[in-house]
Design a protein around this motif. Structure first.
Motif, PDB file in Angstrom:
ATOM      1  N   LEU A   1      64.703-134.369 -40.252  1.00 53.92           N
ATOM      2  CA  LEU A   1      64.581-133.154 -40.501  1.00 53.92           C
ATOM      3  C   LEU A   1      65.406-132.367 -39.236  1.00 53.92           C
ATOM      4  CD1 LEU A   1      60.798-132.627 -40.977  1.00 53.92           C
ATOM      5  CD2 LEU A   1      62.799-132.600 -42.732  1.00 53.92           C
ATOM      6  N   PRO A   2      65.998-131.005 -39.750  1.00 53.93           N
ATOM      7  CA  PRO A   2      66.729-130.333 -38.881  1.00 53.93           C
ATOM      8  C   PRO A   2      66.121-130.118 -37.379  1.00 53.93           C
ATOM      9  CG  PRO A   2      66.807-129.191 -40.952  1.00 53.93           C
ATOM     10  CD  PRO A   2      65.586-130.479 -41.074  1.00 53.93           C
ATOM     11  N   LYS A   3      67.021-130.246 -36.389  1.00 53.94           N
ATOM     12  CA  LYS A   3      66.512-130.073 -34.972  1.00 53.94           C
ATOM     13  C   LYS A   3      66.505-128.757 -34.736  1.00 53.94           C
ATOM     14  CE  LYS A   3      67.363-134.935 -33.074  1.00 53.94           C
ATOM     15  NZ  LYS A   3      67.411-135.540 -34.152  1.00 53.94           N
ATOM     16  N   ILE A   4      65.288-128.224 -33.963  1.00 56.10           N
ATOM     17  CA  ILE A   4      65.280-126.675 -33.568  1.00 56.10           C
ATOM     18  C   ILE A   4      66.587-126.511 -32.298  1.00 56.10           C
ATOM     19  CG2 ILE A   4      63.650-127.201 -31.617  1.00 56.10           C
ATOM     20  CD1 ILE A   4      62.660-124.244 -32.845  1.00 56.10           C
ATOM     21  N   THR A   5      66.821-127.603 -31.604  1.00 64.09           N
ATOM     22  CA  THR A   5      67.827-127.475 -30.403  1.00 64.09           C
ATOM     23  C   THR A   5      69.253-127.130 -31.190  1.00 64.09           C
ATOM     24  OG1 THR A   5      67.485-129.699 -30.122  1.00 64.09           O
ATOM     25  CG2 THR A   5      66.625-128.670 -28.350  1.00 64.09           C
ATOM     26  N   GLU A   6      69.519-127.620 -32.512  1.00 60.63           N
ATOM     27  CA  GLU A   6      70.624-127.386 -32.947  1.00 60.63           C
ATOM     28  C   GLU A   6      70.561-126.109 -33.696  1.00 60.63           C
ATOM     29  OE1 GLU A   6      71.255-131.036 -35.504  1.00 60.63           O
ATOM     30  OE2 GLU A   6      71.072-132.178 -33.431  1.00 60.63           O
ATOM     31  N   HIS A   7      69.760-125.237 -33.920  1.00 60.95           N
ATOM     32  CA  HIS A   7      69.679-124.161 -34.561  1.00 60.95           C
ATOM     33  C   HIS A   7      69.462-122.769 -33.519  1.00 60.95           C
ATOM     34  CE1 HIS A   7      69.464-126.848 -37.853  1.00 60.95           C
ATOM     35  NE2 HIS A   7      69.730-125.564 -38.650  1.00 60.95           N
ATOM     36  N   ILE A   8      69.067-122.857 -32.120  1.00 63.60           N
ATOM     37  CA  ILE A   8      68.696-121.756 -31.443  1.00 63.60           C
ATOM     38  C   ILE A   8      70.033-121.208 -30.963  1.00 63.60           C
ATOM     39  CG2 ILE A   8      66.789-122.710 -30.466  1.00 63.60           C
ATOM     40  CD1 ILE A   8      68.199-123.704 -27.981  1.00 63.60           C
ATOM     41  N   CYS A   9      69.816-119.740 -30.907  1.00 65.45           N
ATOM     42  CA  CYS A   9      70.826-118.777 -30.703  1.00 65.45           C
ATOM     43  C   CYS A   9      71.490-119.144 -29.216  1.00 65.45           C
ATOM     44  CB  CYS A   9      70.218-117.353 -30.761  1.00 65.45           C
ATOM     45  SG  CYS A   9      69.102-116.900 -29.464  1.00 65.45           S
TER      46      CYS A   9
ATOM     47  N   ASP B   1      62.175-114.910 -31.304  1.00 67.75           N
ATOM     48  CA  ASP B   1      61.841-114.269 -32.755  1.00 67.75           C
ATOM     49  C   ASP B   1      62.913-114.185 -33.473  1.00 67.75           C
ATOM     50  OD1 ASP B   1      62.631-112.299 -30.900  1.00 67.75           O
ATOM     51  OD2 ASP B   1      60.557-111.360 -31.126  1.00 67.75           O
ATOM     52  N   LYS B   2      64.124-114.133 -32.677  1.00 71.25           N
ATOM     53  CA  LYS B   2      65.484-113.950 -33.588  1.00 71.25           C
ATOM     54  C   LYS B   2      66.214-115.351 -34.390  1.00 71.25           C
ATOM     55  CE  LYS B   2      66.748-109.989 -30.974  1.00 71.25           C
ATOM     56  NZ  LYS B   2      65.747-110.167 -29.981  1.00 71.25           N
ATOM     57  N   CYS B   3      65.981-116.249 -33.573  1.00 69.24           N
ATOM     58  CA  CYS B   3      66.776-117.706 -34.258  1.00 69.24           C
ATOM     59  C   CYS B   3      65.578-118.561 -34.796  1.00 69.24           C
ATOM     60  CB  CYS B   3      67.309-118.339 -33.100  1.00 69.24           C
ATOM     61  SG  CYS B   3      66.425-118.758 -31.742  1.00 69.24           S
ATOM     62  N   ARG B   4      64.389-118.495 -34.517  1.00 72.37           N
ATOM     63  CA  ARG B   4      63.279-119.178 -35.224  1.00 72.37           C
ATOM     64  C   ARG B   4      63.130-118.880 -36.491  1.00 72.37           C
ATOM     65  NH1 ARG B   4      58.731-120.516 -31.293  1.00 72.37           N
ATOM     66  NH2 ARG B   4      57.904-118.623 -31.967  1.00 72.37           N
TER      67      ARG B   4
ATOM     68  N   VAL C   1      56.614-129.339 -30.642  1.00 69.13           N
ATOM     69  CA  VAL C   1      56.427-128.049 -31.110  1.00 69.13           C
ATOM     70  C   VAL C   1      55.031-127.145 -30.432  1.00 69.13           C
ATOM     71  CG1 VAL C   1      57.815-127.961 -33.332  1.00 69.13           C
ATOM     72  CG2 VAL C   1      55.238-128.811 -33.173  1.00 69.13           C
ATOM     73  N   ARG C   2      54.116-127.954 -29.942  1.00 67.53           N
ATOM     74  CA  ARG C   2      52.857-127.365 -29.486  1.00 67.53           C
ATOM     75  C   ARG C   2      51.868-126.935 -30.523  1.00 67.53           C
ATOM     76  NH1 ARG C   2      50.836-128.366 -25.849  1.00 67.53           N
ATOM     77  NH2 ARG C   2      50.214-126.435 -24.949  1.00 67.53           N
ATOM     78  N   GLY C   3      50.716-126.996 -30.234  1.00 63.67           N
ATOM     79  CA  GLY C   3      49.631-126.356 -31.400  1.00 63.67           C
ATOM     80  C   GLY C   3      49.326-125.128 -31.373  1.00 63.67           C
ATOM     81  N   LEU C   4      50.086-124.167 -30.500  1.00 60.94           N
ATOM     82  CA  LEU C   4      49.294-122.612 -30.327  1.00 60.94           C
ATOM     83  C   LEU C   4      50.825-121.829 -30.507  1.00 60.94           C
ATOM     84  CD1 LEU C   4      48.506-124.396 -27.485  1.00 60.94           C
ATOM     85  CD2 LEU C   4      47.131-122.402 -27.606  1.00 60.94           C
ATOM     86  N   ASP C   5      50.719-120.961 -31.180  1.00 57.09           N
ATOM     87  CA  ASP C   5      51.695-120.023 -31.836  1.00 57.09           C
ATOM     88  C   ASP C   5      52.559-119.117 -30.957  1.00 57.09           C
ATOM     89  OD1 ASP C   5      51.464-121.100 -34.474  1.00 57.09           O
ATOM     90  OD2 ASP C   5      50.467-119.355 -35.364  1.00 57.09           O
ATOM     91  N   TYR C   6      52.175-118.919 -29.807  1.00 52.80           N
ATOM     92  CA  TYR C   6      52.688-117.589 -28.852  1.00 52.80           C
ATOM     93  C   TYR C   6      53.933-118.372 -27.988  1.00 52.80           C
ATOM     94  CZ  TYR C   6      48.968-119.879 -25.581  1.00 52.80           C
ATOM     95  OH  TYR C   6      48.172-120.665 -24.752  1.00 52.80           O
ATOM     96  N   TYR C   7      54.153-119.766 -28.223  1.00 54.42           N
ATOM     97  CA  TYR C   7      55.460-119.905 -27.418  1.00 54.42           C
ATOM     98  C   TYR C   7      56.769-119.470 -27.923  1.00 54.42           C
ATOM     99  CZ  TYR C   7      52.101-122.935 -25.220  1.00 54.42           C
ATOM    100  OH  TYR C   7      51.080-123.364 -24.407  1.00 54.42           O
ATOM    101  N   THR C   8      57.851-119.432 -26.864  1.00 54.56           N
ATOM    102  CA  THR C   8      59.157-118.958 -27.186  1.00 54.56           C
ATOM    103  C   THR C   8      59.767-119.745 -26.189  1.00 54.56           C
ATOM    104  OG1 THR C   8      58.852-117.120 -25.724  1.00 54.56           O
ATOM    105  CG2 THR C   8      58.691-116.622 -27.834  1.00 54.56           C
ATOM    106  N   HIS C   9      61.272-119.810 -26.473  1.00 49.93           N
ATOM    107  CA  HIS C   9      62.203-120.698 -25.643  1.00 49.93           C
ATOM    108  C   HIS C   9      61.487-122.141 -25.145  1.00 49.93           C
ATOM    109  CE1 HIS C   9      63.071-116.374 -25.160  1.00 49.93           C
ATOM    110  NE2 HIS C   9      64.350-116.718 -25.182  1.00 49.93           N
TER     111      HIS C   9
END
Ligand code: HAM
Length: 422
Positions: free
Chosen positions: A220-228, A169-172, A256-264
């Motif tokens: 599009l930008p990759k999440i793995t390049e933006h995580i803390c 919830d900090k980097c996303r 990305v998965r279709g449910l919102d609760y995921y982190t890491h």
């Protein structure tokens, strides 16, 4: 009036159930080795458990839930998944009090109002696993390894494990903004659905199945390049643990998965043998869900697999003794023989022998035909003569040999015979 089953809902017929049970037993055995214990959860819950847990803007909550008011006016929903229920039960029963990682699994039907197609149902079955109470990346790896172990025990080979990190919830939020900015430049070329996703759930643009959108998404930008750093470190450790067991996987930064609760960590297992609905299993880490439901901070990791899809992939032709055949088919000839047979069958079954019979009490030929069809190991023929002589005829249905067996000791003898074979 002919009433048929509801669209997207199917019966699992007895010959299929044998396969299901076999797979379920293997799951019980494998999961037990890793210390997981079964939990049985209700099939319906208060609607807000799912709408808040899964995420108000997800397809499941927006379009797919079976929701109704019960007779007391309470809004309830047939569960579309199991994680939210496990979290509810975990908090309700104060399972966190034990201070140890709770390793749970569940099995049962889930309900989603999706468009039915091959491999996609409105009532489908999942086996789900949740490990609750540790940040340790070794849990992420261990649970995925357990899944691979399970697939191995089932004899599955052609599948692919893909992993990604969805940040925290900090980097996303930062990534979300960067992604939105980039998507905004492509809106006119993206499909209608992605235009909606752009506002509500931009990460889902990444896994749109429309061909032209797939191309745009790859730029599009990759999440793995933006995580803390913390998330990156966690992800690296998960990979190191996986590498140490030589499990093959790939990193898919668009997962990305279709449910919102995921982190890491998030992951999916797909199979090219399944057609369009190719996901056998999906899961990941969800570190904030327990807290969102007012439980103590509890990092969790889990997955669920679709049983219909899994069972379609298991090579059952290589599995022995999957469908249980009767040990013996008892063939009475005549009324007196039937009452003798009735009692004998009762004694055999009570003594652990599986017995089949013909309730029409037809001729010897017709009962033999049915004995053959049942694939029983033996047939026991009881005719008038046999009763007089107190000796029955036992036929080995596999090699055709036949011998006499004394009436008074026949239960014991048949039990011994069957036990020696198995
Ligand atoms: P999910 O990805 O929504 O995750 O579902 C998991 C699996 O259920 C899918 O990979 C698929 O095999 C099967 N499945 C889903 N929808 C259908 C359908 N309509 N028909 C047939 N099979 C289907 C979850 O449900 C999460 N609760 C997983 C999880 C557990 N994450 C953490 N813990």
């Amino acid at each position: 009036m002919k009433i048929q089953a509801i669209r997207g809902v199917k019966d699992i017929m007895p010959t299929e159930v044998e396969k299901w049970r076999w797979v379920e037993n293997k799951a019980n055995q494998v999961f037990a080795r890793y210390g997981f214990k079964e939990i049985r959860l209700p099939i319906f819950e208060k609607t807000k458990l799912f709408s808040r847990g899964i995420g108000e803007t997800t397809d499941i909550v927006e379009k797919e839930m079976y929701t109704f008011e019960d007779r007391g006016g309470e809004k309830v929903t047939l569960r579309p998944e199991g994680t939210a229920s496990v979290v509810r039960a975990f908090i309700e029963h104060k399972m966190y009090a034990s201070q140890t990682v709770q390793k749970l699994y569940y099995l049962g039907p889930m309900f989603r109002y999706e468009r039915p197609q091959a491999g996609r149902f409105r009532q489908f079955y999942q086996i789900g696993v949740e490990a609750m109470g540790s940040h340790n990346p070794s849990i992420d790896a261990e649970v995925m390894i357990m899944l691979m172990d399970f697939f191995n025990v089932l004899g599955l080979n052609q599948f692919e494990l893909q992993i990604n990190s969805l940040g925290c919830d900090k980097c996303r939020p930062e990534y979300r903004e960067a992604l939105k900015k980039s998507i905004s430049m492509h809106l006119t070329n993206l499909c209608e659905n992605c235009n909606k996703r752009y506002e509500k759930n931009p990460l889902r643009v990444l896994d749109c199945k429309v061909k032209s959108d797939i191309e745009i998404a790859s730029g599009l930008p990759k999440i793995t390049e933006h995580i803390c750093d913390k998330c990156e470190n966690h992800f690296k450790q998960v990979q190191a643990f996986l590498n140490s067991t030589k499990i093959s996987y790939s990193i898919n930064s668009k997962l990305v998965r279709g449910l919102d609760y995921y982190t890491h960590t998030a992951f999916e297992v797909t199979s090219g043998k399944l057609g369009a609905q190719n996901a056998i299993c999906g899961g990941g880490r969800y570190n904030t869900l327990v807290e969102e439901f007012e439980g103590p901070s509890t990092p969790c990791f889990g997955f669920a697999l679709g049983l219909e899809r899994l069972i379609a992939l298991v090579p059952f032709d290589k599995v022995e003794n999957i469908d249980k055949k009767p040990d013996i088919f008892v063939i009475p000839l005549g009324e007196e023989a039937e009452s003798t047979a009735f009692n004998l069958i009762h004694q055999l079954r009570s003594g652990g022998v599986s017995v089949e019979r013909d309730y029409d009490c037809g001729s010897l030929k017709s009962q033999m035909r049915k004995a053959n069809k049942s694939s029983s190991r033996f047939a026991l023929i009881i005719g008038e003569n046999e009763i007089k002589e107190k000796s029955y005829q036992l036929k080995n249905m596999q090699d055709g040999t036949q011998f006499n067996i004394t009436a008074t000791t026949c239960v014991k003898e048949i039990q011994n015979l069957i036990n020696n074979l198995t």
